[in-house]
Design a protein around this motif. Structure first.
Motif, mmCIF file in Angstrom:
data_model
loop_
_atom_site.group_PDB
_atom_site.id
_atom_site.type_symbol
_atom_site.label_atom_id
_atom_site.label_comp_id
_atom_site.label_asym_id
_atom_site.label_seq_id
_atom_site.Cartn_x
_atom_site.Cartn_y
_atom_site.Cartn_z
ATOM 1 N N LEU A 120 0.825 -1.210 0.000
ATOM 2 C CA LEU A 120 0.000 0.000 0.000
ATOM 3 C C LEU A 120 0.859 1.260 0.000
ATOM 4 C CD1 LEU A 120 -2.946 -0.831 2.429
ATOM 5 C CD2 LEU A 120 -3.049 -0.495 -0.033
ATOM 6 N N LEU A 121 1.909 1.242 0.806
ATOM 7 C CA LEU A 121 2.796 2.404 0.875
ATOM 8 C C LEU A 121 3.471 2.652 -0.470
ATOM 9 C CD1 LEU A 121 4.063 4.621 2.590
ATOM 10 C CD2 LEU A 121 5.849 2.987 3.227
ATOM 11 N N SER A 122 3.958 1.598 -1.105
ATOM 12 C CA SER A 122 4.611 1.789 -2.402
ATOM 13 C C SER A 122 3.619 2.282 -3.447
ATOM 14 C CB SER A 122 5.295 0.501 -2.866
ATOM 15 O OG SER A 122 4.336 -0.496 -3.125
ATOM 16 N N TRP A 123 2.398 1.847 -3.346
ATOM 17 C CA TRP A 123 1.362 2.310 -4.255
ATOM 18 C C TRP A 123 1.109 3.811 -4.057
ATOM 19 C CZ3 TRP A 123 -3.961 -0.634 -4.543
ATOM 20 C CH2 TRP A 123 -4.600 -0.324 -5.747
ATOM 21 N N GLU A 124 1.019 4.218 -2.799
ATOM 22 C CA GLU A 124 0.806 5.636 -2.487
ATOM 23 C C GLU A 124 1.987 6.488 -2.954
ATOM 24 O OE1 GLU A 124 -1.768 7.296 -1.147
ATOM 25 O OE2 GLU A 124 -3.015 5.527 -0.913
ATOM 26 N N VAL A 125 3.208 5.988 -2.750
ATOM 27 C CA VAL A 125 4.392 6.735 -3.175
ATOM 28 C C VAL A 125 4.422 6.840 -4.703
ATOM 29 C CG1 VAL A 125 6.927 6.707 -3.254
ATOM 30 C CG2 VAL A 125 5.728 6.234 -1.115
ATOM 31 N N ALA A 126 4.047 5.759 -5.389
ATOM 32 C CA ALA A 126 3.998 5.791 -6.854
ATOM 33 C C ALA A 126 2.982 6.820 -7.339
ATOM 34 C CB ALA A 126 3.655 4.401 -7.394
ATOM 35 N N GLU A 127 1.845 6.892 -6.673
ATOM 36 C CA GLU A 127 0.845 7.903 -7.047
ATOM 37 C C GLU A 127 1.382 9.309 -6.784
ATOM 38 O OE1 GLU A 127 -2.938 7.290 -5.197
ATOM 39 O OE2 GLU A 127 -3.409 5.550 -6.429
ATOM 40 N N ALA A 128 2.072 9.492 -5.669
ATOM 41 C CA ALA A 128 2.641 10.803 -5.360
ATOM 42 C C ALA A 128 3.711 11.176 -6.386
ATOM 43 C CB ALA A 128 3.221 10.809 -3.947
ATOM 44 N N LEU A 129 4.523 10.223 -6.801
ATOM 45 C CA LEU A 129 5.524 10.479 -7.845
ATOM 46 C C LEU A 129 4.845 10.834 -9.166
ATOM 47 C CD1 LEU A 129 8.170 7.700 -7.145
ATOM 48 C CD2 LEU A 129 8.558 10.167 -7.072
ATOM 49 N N GLY A 130 3.696 10.221 -9.425
ATOM 50 C CA GLY A 130 2.950 10.529 -10.641
ATOM 51 C C GLY A 130 2.425 11.946 -10.665
ATOM 52 N N ALA A 131 2.287 12.556 -9.495
ATOM 53 C CA ALA A 131 1.794 13.939 -9.418
ATOM 54 C C ALA A 131 2.895 14.948 -9.722
ATOM 55 C CB ALA A 131 1.200 14.197 -8.028
ATOM 56 N N ARG A 173 10.793 18.495 -2.396
ATOM 57 C CA ARG A 173 9.787 19.348 -1.739
ATOM 58 C C ARG A 173 8.404 19.045 -2.296
ATOM 59 N NH1 ARG A 173 11.422 25.484 -1.338
ATOM 60 N NH2 ARG A 173 9.332 25.502 -0.453
ATOM 61 N N ALA A 174 8.300 18.913 -3.609
ATOM 62 C CA ALA A 174 7.000 18.625 -4.237
ATOM 63 C C ALA A 174 6.514 17.226 -3.837
ATOM 64 C CB ALA A 174 7.118 18.740 -5.758
ATOM 65 N N LEU A 175 7.444 16.287 -3.749
ATOM 66 C CA LEU A 175 7.070 14.930 -3.336
ATOM 67 C C LEU A 175 6.572 14.929 -1.898
ATOM 68 C CD1 LEU A 175 6.932 11.900 -3.990
ATOM 69 C CD2 LEU A 175 9.298 11.715 -3.241
ATOM 70 N N ARG A 176 7.225 15.701 -1.039
ATOM 71 C CA ARG A 176 6.785 15.790 0.359
ATOM 72 C C ARG A 176 5.370 16.355 0.441
ATOM 73 N NH1 ARG A 176 8.897 15.600 5.425
ATOM 74 N NH2 ARG A 176 7.847 16.863 6.995
ATOM 75 N N VAL A 177 5.073 17.373 -0.315
ATOM 76 C CA VAL A 177 3.731 17.957 -0.330
ATOM 77 C C VAL A 177 2.714 16.924 -0.825
ATOM 78 C CG1 VAL A 177 2.268 19.691 -1.453
ATOM 79 C CG2 VAL A 177 4.503 20.340 -0.548
ATOM 80 N N ALA A 178 3.067 16.190 -1.877
ATOM 81 C CA ALA A 178 2.162 15.171 -2.418
ATOM 82 C C ALA A 178 1.911 14.059 -1.395
ATOM 83 C CB ALA A 178 2.726 14.589 -3.715
ATOM 84 N N LEU A 179 2.942 13.692 -0.654
ATOM 85 C CA LEU A 179 2.782 12.657 0.370
ATOM 86 C C LEU A 179 1.960 13.178 1.551
ATOM 87 C CD1 LEU A 179 6.360 11.065 0.356
ATOM 88 C CD2 LEU A 179 4.252 10.044 -0.534
ATOM 89 N N GLU A 180 2.164 14.458 1.912
ATOM 90 C CA GLU A 180 1.367 15.046 2.998
ATOM 91 C C GLU A 180 -0.109 15.086 2.626
ATOM 92 O OE1 GLU A 180 3.201 18.842 3.681
ATOM 93 O OE2 GLU A 180 4.683 18.019 5.069
ATOM 94 N N GLU A 181 -0.390 15.386 1.357
ATOM 95 C CA GLU A 181 -1.780 15.414 0.903
ATOM 96 C C GLU A 181 -2.437 14.045 1.027
ATOM 97 O OE1 GLU A 181 -1.519 16.867 -3.076
ATOM 98 O OE2 GLU A 181 -1.294 18.969 -2.444
ATOM 99 N N ARG A 182 -1.645 13.006 0.922
ATOM 100 C CA ARG A 182 -2.166 11.634 1.041
ATOM 101 C C ARG A 182 -2.115 11.121 2.478
ATOM 102 N NH1 ARG A 182 -0.517 12.637 -3.793
ATOM 103 N NH2 ARG A 182 -1.356 11.573 -5.609
ATOM 104 N N GLY A 183 -1.652 11.967 3.385
ATOM 105 C CA GLY A 183 -1.614 11.591 4.802
ATOM 106 C C GLY A 183 -0.475 10.666 5.165
#
Length: 186
Positions: A120-131, A173-183
């Motif tokens: 699940l975590l890798s899936w969320e990180v992949a989605e955040a990288l996609g952003a 920085r952008a990845l951190r924001v994307a991950l924060e948005e996903r909690g």
């Protein structure tokens, strides 16, 4: 009175002499022998029933022991049962104690849960990288995923080293924001 049928015998067949002897032996001695073995096994009914079954099987294998001229049959049966309990107790003490399946199941559950959480975590990180923008993704891919140095990543991407450094900074920085948005990051 009709003869009793054997459980394994075809319908209408009469029991063999061996079956008749074992049935008579069981009917006469199984109850008292079970009570005796229950006391020997400290009330473990399954173990006691196994001992009774093995005792009667040994009686069937050694019909000479059932000869009334040798003495009472029940005494021989009790001696065999007692020896079986003693032998089984020694065997249990000689090997490591059985723990059951509970420890294995808990480990399997923990591993499955950990693998599921990682997926699940890798899936969320992949989605955040996609952003991220394609340029930011490319820099992170080269520097973090492929483990290249700044100069190696600059050569592969065809951009100056200073650009790799700044894109890496802004991409993180952008990845951190994307991950924060996903909690995923506090």
């Amino acid at each position: 009175m009709p003869a009793a049928r054997s459980v394994d015998a075809p319908s209408g067949a009469l029991p063999t002499a061996d079956e008749a002897v074992i049935r008579a032996l069981y009917l006469e001695h199984a109850g008292p022998l079970l009570g005796y073995t229950l006391r020997l096994t400290a009330g473990d009914r399954a173990w006691a029933e196994d001992v009774v079954q093995e005792t009667l099987l040994r009686a069937w294998r050694h019909p000479e022991a059932l000869d009334p001229a040798r003495g009472p049959v029940r005494g021989w049966l009790c001696t065999v049962a007692r020896n079986l309990v003693i032998d089984n107790g020694r065997a249990r003490r000689a090997r490591p104690p059985e723990t059951g399946d509970a420890p294995l199941l808990s480990v399997a559950d923990e591993r499955a849960e950990d693998e599921f959480d990682r997926a699940l975590l890798s899936w969320e990180v992949a989605e955040a990288l996609g952003a991220l923008t394609p340029e930011h993704r490319a820099v992170l891919l080269e520097t973090y995923y492929r483990g290249r140095s700044v100069s190696e990543a600059a050569k592969v991407l065809g951009i100056p080293e200073g650009t790799v450094k700044s894109r890496t900074y802004y991409a993180l920085r952008a990845l951190r924001v994307a991950l924060e948005e996903r909690g995923l990051v506090p």
